[in-house]
Every structure is written in structure tokens, then in C-alpha cells.
Scaffold this motif. Structure first.
Motif, mmCIF file in Angstrom:
data_model
loop_
_atom_site.group_PDB
_atom_site.id
_atom_site.type_symbol
_atom_site.label_atom_id
_atom_site.label_comp_id
_atom_site.label_asym_id
_atom_site.label_seq_id
_atom_site.Cartn_x
_atom_site.Cartn_y
_atom_site.Cartn_z
ATOM 1 N N VAL A 1 0.822 -1.218 0.000
ATOM 2 C CA VAL A 1 0.000 0.000 0.000
ATOM 3 C C VAL A 1 0.854 1.266 0.000
ATOM 4 N N MET A 2 1.730 1.408 0.989
ATOM 5 C CA MET A 2 2.486 2.652 1.099
ATOM 6 C C MET A 2 3.448 2.856 -0.062
ATOM 7 N N ALA A 3 3.949 1.781 -0.649
ATOM 8 C CA ALA A 3 4.783 1.943 -1.846
ATOM 9 C C ALA A 3 3.998 2.652 -2.939
ATOM 10 N N ALA A 4 2.739 2.244 -3.133
ATOM 11 C CA ALA A 4 1.894 2.875 -4.151
ATOM 12 C C ALA A 4 1.579 4.318 -3.786
ATOM 13 N N VAL A 5 1.330 4.570 -2.506
ATOM 14 C CA VAL A 5 1.045 5.936 -2.053
ATOM 15 C C VAL A 5 2.256 6.843 -2.290
ATOM 16 N N ARG A 6 3.417 6.383 -1.843
ATOM 17 C CA ARG A 6 4.629 7.206 -1.958
ATOM 18 C C ARG A 6 5.021 7.426 -3.410
ATOM 19 N N ALA B 1 2.981 7.439 -5.947
ATOM 20 C CA ALA B 1 2.011 8.375 -6.516
ATOM 21 C C ALA B 1 2.409 9.812 -6.205
ATOM 22 N N ARG B 2 2.797 10.062 -4.967
ATOM 23 C CA ARG B 2 3.199 11.433 -4.600
ATOM 24 C C ARG B 2 4.399 11.907 -5.412
ATOM 25 N N GLY B 3 5.312 10.989 -5.715
ATOM 26 C CA GLY B 3 6.511 11.379 -6.440
ATOM 27 C C GLY B 3 6.373 11.357 -7.944
ATOM 28 N N ILE B 4 5.556 10.438 -8.478
ATOM 29 C CA ILE B 4 5.469 10.237 -9.923
ATOM 30 C C ILE B 4 4.370 11.068 -10.578
ATOM 31 N N ILE C 1 -1.389 4.925 -14.484
ATOM 32 C CA ILE C 1 -0.902 4.212 -13.302
ATOM 33 C C ILE C 1 -1.719 2.938 -13.157
ATOM 34 N N LEU C 2 -1.011 1.815 -13.055
ATOM 35 C CA LEU C 2 -1.678 0.523 -12.874
ATOM 36 C C LEU C 2 -1.180 -0.143 -11.600
ATOM 37 N N HIS C 3 -2.111 -0.748 -10.871
ATOM 38 C CA HIS C 3 -1.779 -1.450 -9.639
ATOM 39 C C HIS C 3 -2.050 -2.939 -9.817
ATOM 40 N N ASN C 4 -1.049 -3.748 -9.546
ATOM 41 C CA ASN C 4 -1.218 -5.198 -9.604
ATOM 42 C C ASN C 4 -1.608 -5.688 -8.211
ATOM 43 N N ALA C 5 -2.888 -5.964 -8.022
ATOM 44 C CA ALA C 5 -3.368 -6.429 -6.718
ATOM 45 C C ALA C 5 -3.482 -7.950 -6.778
ATOM 46 N N SER C 6 -4.674 -8.493 -6.624
ATOM 47 C CA SER C 6 -4.850 -9.949 -6.630
ATOM 48 C C SER C 6 -6.324 -10.274 -6.527
ATOM 49 N N ILE C 7 -6.707 -11.434 -7.038
ATOM 50 C CA ILE C 7 -8.059 -11.909 -6.810
ATOM 51 C C ILE C 7 -8.337 -12.015 -5.309
#
Length: 263
Positions: A117-122, A124-127, A139-145
Motif C-alpha cells: 500500500v504505502m509503496a503505491a502511495v509514496r 504516486a506522490r513522487g510520480i 498508473i496501474l496497480h497489480n493487486a490480486s483476486i
């Protein structure tokens, strides 16, 4: 089908092996330049060199742990240094878990929260500011079923991937005005090196039929009766990165061979 991605710059985390490598290679095949991130520098450098040589693109390796604030900042700085920004971010880094809720310590929950989670948050703030300057991005997030249909033995993975899915939705709402499209992908059974390693470990004392074990998993969970390949999943990611998916915003897509049992 021309995906009109040639010359774009993409950042892919967890890119040295498995799904992340397949996504990076799929983008490179469309002429996309890359910043690849993973923890193991040697393996990551080899992956970048292989992709660059095969597809004639620039592929920059940034060894870092995106589960830590210092790691995400190192990646953001690397993107700016290499290309001055980027057009695509694929948050792929992650791993499964194995615990019970009653026995798992706070530290394990926190580590997975930071990675998923926080990797995606951080990032996003930078990119996102890079994308705003470029007039848009993806921006795409690889989550999971498991974000929607949890497996009993990995509650931390289930919870944090579900949170990532919700983060994707809320980020999409915030940045769509900047022509940045955000979406989430929930894969089912994908034949990654981790699955093979686990299968070999579980069958080591019973004859070593790891392929049979994996077929049993597929028979139990996926109506298609097989695992998907990283390349099959990567094709879907590459499509979502393109203008061909221009009306896809804030959605979650299941790529799971029919594994999801709900509507």
C-alpha cells in the motif's frame, strides 16, 4: 493494432522476474523505454540488459526496496535522473504471506502494508507530478483476486491487496482531471517462479510431482483448468497502458481464468 506507446517511459516495480519482468518486456516490445525496480541488483541489471538488447529500448535498473520510504525516493530520483519523468507507472512489487491473524505480529502486518500500500502511495506522490508536467499518464496497480476472494492462509496479503484496490480507485478519482488514468488488475493463478518454488517444496517428500500439485490447484480453483502465464497477464497490462483503453478509469479488472465466484 498500434498501441501508440513508442517513445513513452514506464516505471515497473518488482521487475526483475515473473509478472513484473513480463510486463516490462511487453512494454519494451511496443517501444517503451523503462525504469526497472527490484531489490536484487544483480538480477535486476541482467533483466534490464536483456530487455534493452532484445527490443532496442533504453532500460535503466534502479535497485531499491519500495517497501521503505528511502527506496521509493531512490526510485523517484532515478526516474528523474534517467528520463526527467515518466508516462506510465506499474506498481507490481509484492509477495504472498502465510500466517494466522491470531499469531501474526504487528511487524509483519506493517511490512506488508508498506510493500503493498504505502509503496503505491509514496510513488504516486513522487510520480504524479512528472505526469502532470507531461500532460497525462497511466498508473496501474497489480493487486490480486485475493483482494475480493480471500485465501484462508494469507490474511495479511488479502487485507493489504484489498486496500491497494481501494487506493487505486480513490487515486483515480483525484487525478483523472490531470488526464492520468488509474486502474487496478486482480490476477488469479499466474505461474510465477514463486508458485513453482512453493510446489517443489511441498512435494519434495512425496515424490516431487510439483507439476501435478500445480495442476491440482488449477483444477480446484480455475474453471479454465490451468495457470495463466506472466506473458498472458502482461498483454492485458500493456493494453491498459495504451490509448486503446482511454475510457478505462478507476476500474478493477479480474484476469483469473474464471476463478472469481461472485459477480
Amino acid at each position: 493494432m498500434d498501441l501508440k506507446l513508442r517513445g513513452k517511459v514506464a516505471v515497473v516495480t518488482g521487475a526483475s522476474v515473473g509478472i513484473g519482468f513480463a510486463i516490462a518486456e511487453g512494454l519494451a516490445a511496443e517501444g517503451v523505454n523503462l525504469v526497472l525496480a527490484a531489490r536484487q541488483e544483480g538480477r535486476l541489471t541482467l533483466a534490464a540488459e536483456k530487455i534493452a538488447a532484445a527490443h532496442g529500448v533504453k532500460a535503466v535498473a534502479v535497485a531499491c526496496d519500495v517497501g521503505a520510504a528511502e527506496g521509493t525516493q531512490k526510485l523517484i530520483d532515478g526516474v528523474e535522473r534517467a528520463f526527467g519523468g515518466c508516462d506510465i507507472l506499474v506498481n507490481n512489487a509484492g509477495t504472498g504471506s502465510n500466517e494466522t491473524i491470531l499469531e501474526a505480529p504487528d511487524e509483519k502486518w506493517q511490512a506488508y502494508w508498506d510493500l503493498h500500500v504505502m509503496a503505491a502511495v509514496r510513488l504516486a506522490r513522487g510520480i504524479v507530478p512528472f505526469m502532470q508536467k507531461r500532460g497525462g499518464g497511466v498508473i496501474l496497480h497489480n493487486a490480486s483476486i485475493c483482494a475480493a476472494q480471500p485465501l484462508w492462509y494469507e490474511p495479511i496479503y488479502n487485507v493489504t491487496k484489498s486496500a491497494l484496490m481501494m487506493f487505486s480507485k480513490t487515486l483515480a478519482t483525484e487525478v483523472v482531471k490531470d488526464k492520468i488514468r488509474v486502474n487496478c488488475v486482480n490476477p488469479g493463478l499466474i505461474l510465477t517462479p514463486d508458485w513453482i518454488k512453493t510446489a517443489k517444496e511441498l512435494t519434495a517428500e512425496t515424490g516431487g510431482d510439483w507439476q501435478g500439485y500445480l495442476q491440482g490447484v488449477a483444477d480446484e480453483h480455475a474453471p479454465i483448468k490451468r495457470f495463466g502465464t506472466p506473458e498472458e497477464l502482461a498483454d492485458f497490462f500493456v493494453f491498459l497502458c495504451s490509448e486503446r483503453a482511454s475510457y478505462s478509469v478507476g476500474s478493477t479488472y479480474f484476469v483469473d481464468g474464471g476463478m472469481l465466484k461472485t459477480l
